[in-house]
Design a protein around this motif. Structure first.
Motif, PDB file in Angstrom:
ATOM      1  N   ILE A 145       0.818  -1.206   0.000  1.00 25.21           N
ATOM      2  CA  ILE A 145       0.000   0.000   0.000  1.00 25.21           C
ATOM      3  C   ILE A 145       0.859   1.268   0.000  1.00 25.21           C
ATOM      4  O   ILE A 145       0.362   2.380  -0.196  1.00 25.21           O
ATOM      5  N   LYS A 146       2.170   1.070   0.184  1.00 29.92           N
ATOM      6  CA  LYS A 146       3.075   2.207   0.332  1.00 29.92           C
ATOM      7  C   LYS A 146       3.006   3.249  -0.773  1.00 29.92           C
ATOM      8  O   LYS A 146       3.031   4.453  -0.486  1.00 29.92           O
ATOM      9  N   PRO A 147       2.927   2.829  -2.051  1.00 29.49           N
ATOM     10  CA  PRO A 147       2.872   3.849  -3.112  1.00 29.49           C
ATOM     11  C   PRO A 147       1.721   4.832  -2.898  1.00 29.49           C
ATOM     12  O   PRO A 147       1.870   6.039  -3.105  1.00 29.49           O
ATOM     13  N   LEU A 148       0.599   4.273  -2.454  1.00 31.97           N
ATOM     14  CA  LEU A 148      -0.560   5.115  -2.205  1.00 31.97           C
ATOM     15  C   LEU A 148      -0.259   6.070  -1.048  1.00 31.97           C
ATOM     16  O   LEU A 148      -0.597   7.257  -1.076  1.00 31.97           O
ATOM     17  N   PHE A 149       0.390   5.501  -0.044  1.00 35.80           N
ATOM     18  CA  PHE A 149       0.795   6.275   1.122  1.00 35.80           C
ATOM     19  C   PHE A 149       1.678   7.455   0.696  1.00 35.80           C
ATOM     20  O   PHE A 149       1.465   8.595   1.106  1.00 35.80           O
ATOM     21  N   LYS A 150       2.651   7.142  -0.165  1.00 33.74           N
ATOM     22  CA  LYS A 150       3.577   8.163  -0.664  1.00 33.74           C
ATOM     23  C   LYS A 150       2.828   9.268  -1.389  1.00 33.74           C
ATOM     24  O   LYS A 150       3.137  10.458  -1.238  1.00 33.74           O
ATOM     25  N   LEU A 151       1.855   8.847  -2.195  1.00 31.11           N
ATOM     26  CA  LEU A 151       1.080   9.824  -2.972  1.00 31.11           C
ATOM     27  C   LEU A 151       0.413  10.836  -2.043  1.00 31.11           C
ATOM     28  O   LEU A 151       0.435  12.049  -2.284  1.00 31.11           O
ATOM     29  N   MET A 152      -0.173  10.295  -0.956  1.00 34.03           N
ATOM     30  CA  MET A 152      -0.857  11.178  -0.020  1.00 34.03           C
ATOM     31  C   MET A 152       0.150  12.131   0.644  1.00 34.03           C
ATOM     32  O   MET A 152      -0.136  13.317   0.837  1.00 34.03           O
ATOM     33  N   GLU A 153       1.306  11.588   0.955  1.00 32.51           N
ATOM     34  CA  GLU A 153       2.355  12.407   1.572  1.00 32.51           C
ATOM     35  C   GLU A 153       2.707  13.585   0.664  1.00 32.51           C
ATOM     36  O   GLU A 153       2.855  14.717   1.114  1.00 32.51           O
ATOM     37  N   ARG A 154       2.823  13.276  -0.633  1.00 34.30           N
ATOM     38  CA  ARG A 154       3.162  14.327  -1.600  1.00 34.30           C
ATOM     39  C   ARG A 154       2.118  15.435  -1.543  1.00 34.30           C
ATOM     40  O   ARG A 154       2.443  16.621  -1.587  1.00 34.30           O
ATOM     41  N   GLY A 155       0.863  15.026  -1.418  1.00 31.93           N
ATOM     42  CA  GLY A 155      -0.212  16.006  -1.329  1.00 31.93           C
ATOM     43  C   GLY A 155      -0.020  16.938  -0.145  1.00 31.93           C
ATOM     44  O   GLY A 155      -0.295  18.142  -0.229  1.00 31.93           O
ATOM     45  N   LYS A 156       0.454  16.364   0.940  1.00 27.64           N
ATOM     46  CA  LYS A 156       0.687  17.200   2.111  1.00 27.64           C
ATOM     47  C   LYS A 156       1.921  18.074   1.914  1.00 27.64           C
ATOM     48  O   LYS A 156       1.913  19.269   2.216  1.00 27.64           O
ATOM     49  N   GLU A 157       2.991  17.455   1.362  1.00 33.32           N
ATOM     50  CA  GLU A 157       4.241  18.190   1.155  1.00 33.32           C
ATOM     51  C   GLU A 157       4.035  19.393   0.258  1.00 33.32           C
ATOM     52  O   GLU A 157       4.643  20.444   0.459  1.00 33.32           O
TER      53      GLU A 157
END
Lengths: 161, 161, 161, 161
Positions: free
Chosen positions: C97-109
DNA sequence: GATGAATGAGTTTTCATTCAT
DNA sequence: AATGAATGAAAACTCATTCAT
């Protein structure tokens, strides 16, 4: 079902590989009993012989079958009144009974039997045998040769012109 | 048991006040059916009339009873093959059947019937009727007057000297 | 198990060569479904494009996957509540699920999304899609383009600063 | 069934007095869970208060119910994908959900929510809560007050104009 | 006597798993 | 590796019987 499985030397579950449920098993079993009974009825029947000889052979076969396979006979009788037999089996059964039907027709064609609806003649034959065997069984008085001959005579005289 | 109770308008438990268990209930029920059937058989039977008249009356009564009370007839047939009926009921039944037995004896005494074991004669009569009614019922072809007369003729001719 | 074997064109026993038992089969199957779903999610995702474009692509992919592979989606949902999934599969799943997790992080960043726990954001996205697809399926009202756009808007507006 | 009976302190057979089979039991159980959940949702809801207050109350109730009755929530989710729920229960369920439907309509009427199909709004609310609670449960991270507030904010912002 | 809910032993049916071929 | 019939334990379901009221 479990009892049948045990008798067959199988686990209960195995029965359900061959029959999808109790109803199907009973229908198949009934059809097979019917089939084997009819086959037995015509053992040693020679259509070339005079009618009475042939009819006697079949009549005796029916009686003998009911006596020797009393358990199957009871099973079939019970099925008749049970909610298990389906239309399909009923039809099959009617098909199987045809040789007997033909035999009775011959009796009429040869002017031996009365001019009565063939089905009624057949039912009369069956009825007199079935009830006779049943009573002999439950009153535990095995059928003597004389008794059998008397039964035959009554049946024959009942139908003959 | 619960179905019987419901049909009788009783609670299940109430049944067990009147009958100790299912076996007893079936035995009592069977005996009553037997009793009422025999009583029906001899309705309008006048021993003063000539034998054939009397016999015909009884024969027709038996047939009519089996037709009109087909469910009771089936019940009694099933009981026969069931493990429920006990010795006691069997004996009672034999007792009840005596009037029919007597009737057949009279047929022999009056030299109308063949010299055949009375029980066999009786069974022959019963058998021809039972099977006939059963088949009419399950093939859904109600018995016509002609069919009934034919059945009677076969039965009579079968037994008469 | 036998149904799965049949669907796969195998004998029941053959399944047990590839999977020790039902539990293992379900775990493997679940992991594969998870894997293939995630892969689907990132089809055509170009990290070079602006965040919203990328996110929209992924969001639409998730929705499309759930619609087109509804059976797999249901299977995965059921697994979640079943006693079958073991720790190992759970961990693998989290990994995937990590890629999805990363995507969300990018949204925050990129200061697009609210400052909320990444996991919560992700669950929010998933939840809104899952429930929407499920309801569309069971109420037999296929998702219109408008409905999908509305769903996306709500999801986006919910998360954006 | 036996497990349910045991839990209820009954014999297995007793269950079949109240429910004719497993299907019926599940349908009744589902309907009751649904009913009780909806009732819970509107606890302390005062239509006189401003919309956001009322909506918040209901939203929090839904979340709390799903957390406190997680087992019931799981049961209902599983039913959804099971072959057990019949048309009748489905209809009943739709009927029960009406209060929630009305609440969403009010949100639109008061120009608080976007002009989106009411059903979609409702599904969005439900979805975000369900998935959130499910994930909190299985990842064994109880929902903190902050997490809940974040969830609410995302849900609200997603729907508000 | 009457009730009918409750029981539990027995029956039918299912299904994951094994094993001889 | 592949098969599929056989297994048996467990599930769903039935029904004669009991018992507290």
């Amino acid at each position: 079902m479990s009892e049948i499985a045990r008798e067959a030397g199988l686990a209960t579950g195995t029965l359900y590989i061959y029959f999808k449920n109790k109803e199907e098993l009973i229908n198949v079993l009934f059809a097979r009993c019917r089939q084997s009974s009819i086959e037995n009825y015509f053992q040693n029947y020679d259509p070339a012989l005079p009618f009475k000889s042939g009819f006697t052979t079949v009549w005796m076969n029916i009686l003998q079958y009911r006596v020797q396979h009393f358990d199957k006979a009871v099973f079939m009788d019970q099925c008749y009144h049970s909610p298990f037999l389906n239309e399909c089996t009923m039809k099959l059964t009617k098909q199987m009974i045809k040789p007997l039907f033909k035999l009775m027709e011959r009796g009429k064609e040869e002017n031996v039997f009365k001019e009565i609806d063939t089905f009624s003649l057949m039912v009369f034959v069956i009825g007199s045998i079935h009830e006779g065997v049943k009573n002999a069984h439950y009153s535990r008085k095995p059928l003597t040769k004389t008794a059998v001959n008397n039964m035959f005579t009554m049946c024959w005289d009942g139908m003959k012109r």
